[in-house]
Design a protein around this motif. Structure first.
Motif, PDB file in Angstrom:
ATOM      1  N   GLU A 274       0.858  -1.190   0.000  1.00 44.63           N
ATOM      2  CA  GLU A 274       0.000   0.000   0.000  1.00 44.63           C
ATOM      3  C   GLU A 274       0.892   1.238   0.000  1.00 44.63           C
ATOM      4  N   ALA A 275       0.630   2.154  -0.926  1.00 43.72           N
ATOM      5  CA  ALA A 275       1.517   3.302  -1.114  1.00 43.72           C
ATOM      6  C   ALA A 275       0.797   4.597  -0.790  1.00 43.72           C
ATOM      7  N   SER A 276       1.526   5.494  -0.120  1.00 46.18           N
ATOM      8  CA  SER A 276       1.074   6.861   0.101  1.00 46.18           C
ATOM      9  C   SER A 276       2.143   7.768  -0.485  1.00 46.18           C
ATOM     10  N   ARG A 311       3.065  -1.417   3.928  1.00 41.34           N
ATOM     11  CA  ARG A 311       2.747  -0.036   3.603  1.00 41.34           C
ATOM     12  C   ARG A 311       4.048   0.757   3.451  1.00 41.34           C
ATOM     13  N   CYS A 312       4.031   1.684   2.499  1.00 39.53           N
ATOM     14  CA  CYS A 312       5.176   2.564   2.270  1.00 39.53           C
ATOM     15  C   CYS A 312       4.652   3.990   2.094  1.00 39.53           C
ATOM     16  N   THR A 313       5.298   4.937   2.755  1.00 39.17           N
ATOM     17  CA  THR A 313       4.888   6.338   2.688  1.00 39.17           C
ATOM     18  C   THR A 313       6.070   7.180   2.224  1.00 39.17           C
ATOM     19  N   THR A 315       7.111  11.133   1.611  1.00 41.75           N
ATOM     20  CA  THR A 315       6.748  12.536   1.831  1.00 41.75           C
ATOM     21  C   THR A 315       7.840  13.417   1.257  1.00 41.75           C
ATOM     22  N   ASP A 325       8.677   2.759   5.772  1.00 39.68           N
ATOM     23  CA  ASP A 325       7.885   1.551   5.588  1.00 39.68           C
ATOM     24  C   ASP A 325       7.660   0.889   6.935  1.00 39.68           C
ATOM     25  N   SER A 365      13.115   4.157   8.157  1.00 38.35           N
ATOM     26  CA  SER A 365      12.938   5.490   7.597  1.00 38.35           C
ATOM     27  C   SER A 365      14.222   5.918   6.908  1.00 38.35           C
TER      28      SER A 365
END
Length: 373
Positions: A274-276, A311-313, A315, A325, A365
């Motif tokens: 899941e990507a943000s 999940r991976c975000t 910014t 992640d 991170s």
């Protein structure tokens, strides 16, 4: 219903010469006719044999030019006309010259393979074999097993040649389709990346241009100062978008931040992560865009290959980019500090930025930027 696709199969340069060489088997009928040249049957035999050879070569020449053996045959009426012409001339040769004229039967059978589809051609070859054996018994010429074998062997050989050419045609067609698919996939990928690169930038440029126009029209000094700042942003955004497009057109040899975000979306989706991801990178200064692009590539590659994350975000702001992640983290192989991270530190140092890798609970991170923390 669309017509089946065809592909141009290179015509064999030596095909007709190959057929011409094998006409030496008609030497016996020619010699027999020449020995009887003082008779009408001899003269007729000479003319018929030459006409037969010419028609046979015409069939080969047309087969080469129109590529009949590449999984196609001539129109039925045309094929029947050519075949009947050969049969008539062959029958005339046999009638005029006797047993020696049966050499034409081999060429008739081979022509059947060239002119008709497999089932029809096979039936005609069998008929030629049976006819050869029967004709020998009827005319008391002795066993015609040699002729029958020659008919069968020649026909099988041409069947094999035809099958080989047909397979080559199918292979060329498959290669052409694969090439078209590759071009289409590349075109789609280029269009998608170009949209990702330009879509938001052009929207922001349009909005800022409209805002700058309204501020300038207001006549207020404060608004004019703000308008100048907006115009400065417009210039920067325009230059960055132009640089990104140039790199994309050059064949993706250069890395771009919008392009890497687009690729990250595809890679994470393929890995079922899941990507943000950020919707815009317009605030990133020009001198940091390449560094941030490499950071996104390195971080997302690490997530896909090692992290086993769900999940991976990502910014991005004007000062830093972070890829985080919820995977296995640093100690378990989420990042090994190898060549990719070392190269990233060198790039960061060149523009006065720092690289910080932190273990999370759970995950990892990767943060790169000026005053990274």
């Amino acid at each position: 219903m669309s017509a089946p696709r065809t592909v141009a199969v290179p015509a064999g340069r030596y095909g007709p010469w190959f057929a011409l060489i094998w006409l030496f088997f008609l030497g016996d009928p020619l010699l027999a006719a020449w020995a009887r040249r003082d008779e009408a049957a001899g003269i007729g035999g000479l003319v018929v044999t030459v006409l037969f050879a010419a028609l046979y070569m015409l069939i080969w020449w047309q087969a080469r030019r129109e590529r009949w053996m590449a999984d196609r045959t001539p129109p039925p009426a045309r094929a029947l006309g050519l075949f009947v012409g050969l049969v008539v001339l062959c029958a005339a040769d046999v009638a005029l010259l006797g047993e020696v004229g049966t050499a034409c039967v081999v060429y008739v059978a081979i022509s059947a393979v060239l002119l008709f589809r497999l089932v029809v051609a096979a039936a005609l070859v069998v008929l030629a074999v049976v006819g050869s054996l029967g004709l020998g018994a009827l005319e008391d010429w002795g066993s015609q097993a040699g002729l029958a074998f020659a008919v069968l062997a020649g026909s099988v050989a041409i069947f094999g040649v035809r099958a080989l050419i047909s397979r080559n045609a199918q292979l060329l067609l498959a290669q052409a389709e694969n090439a078209e698919l590759a071009v289409e996939n590349e075109r789609t990928r280029f269009a998608r990346d170009l949209h990702d690169i330009l879509g938001h930038s052009l929207t922001v440029i349009t909005v800022k241009a409209e805002l700058a126009r309204r501020l300038l029209e207001s006549g207020d000094d404060a608004d004019r100062a703000r308008a100048l700042a907006e115009v400065g942003d417009l210039e920067r955004l325009g230059r960055d978008a132009l640089a990104d497009v140039r790199r994309a057109v050059e064949g993706y040899r250069e890395i771009t931040l919008p392009g890497e975000i687009a690729r990250a979306r595809t890679a994470l989706a393929a890995a079922d992560v899941e990507a943000s991801l950020p919707g815009t990178v317009d605030d990133v200064p020009t001198d940091l865009r390449d560094l941030f692009a490499w950071t996104v590539r390195e971080g997302v590659t690490n997530v896909v290959r090692h992290a086993a994350a769900r999940r991976c975000t990502v910014t991005v702001d004007a000062r830093a980019v972070e890829v985080r992640d919820d995977g296995r983290g640093w100690d378990e192989g989420g990042s090994d500090g190898g060549h990719g991270l070392a190269g990233l530190r060198e790039r960061a140092a060149a523009v006065g930025a720092t690289v910080v890798v932190r273990s999370l609970d759970p995950g990892l991170s990767l943060r790169v930027g000026r005053e990274a923390s």
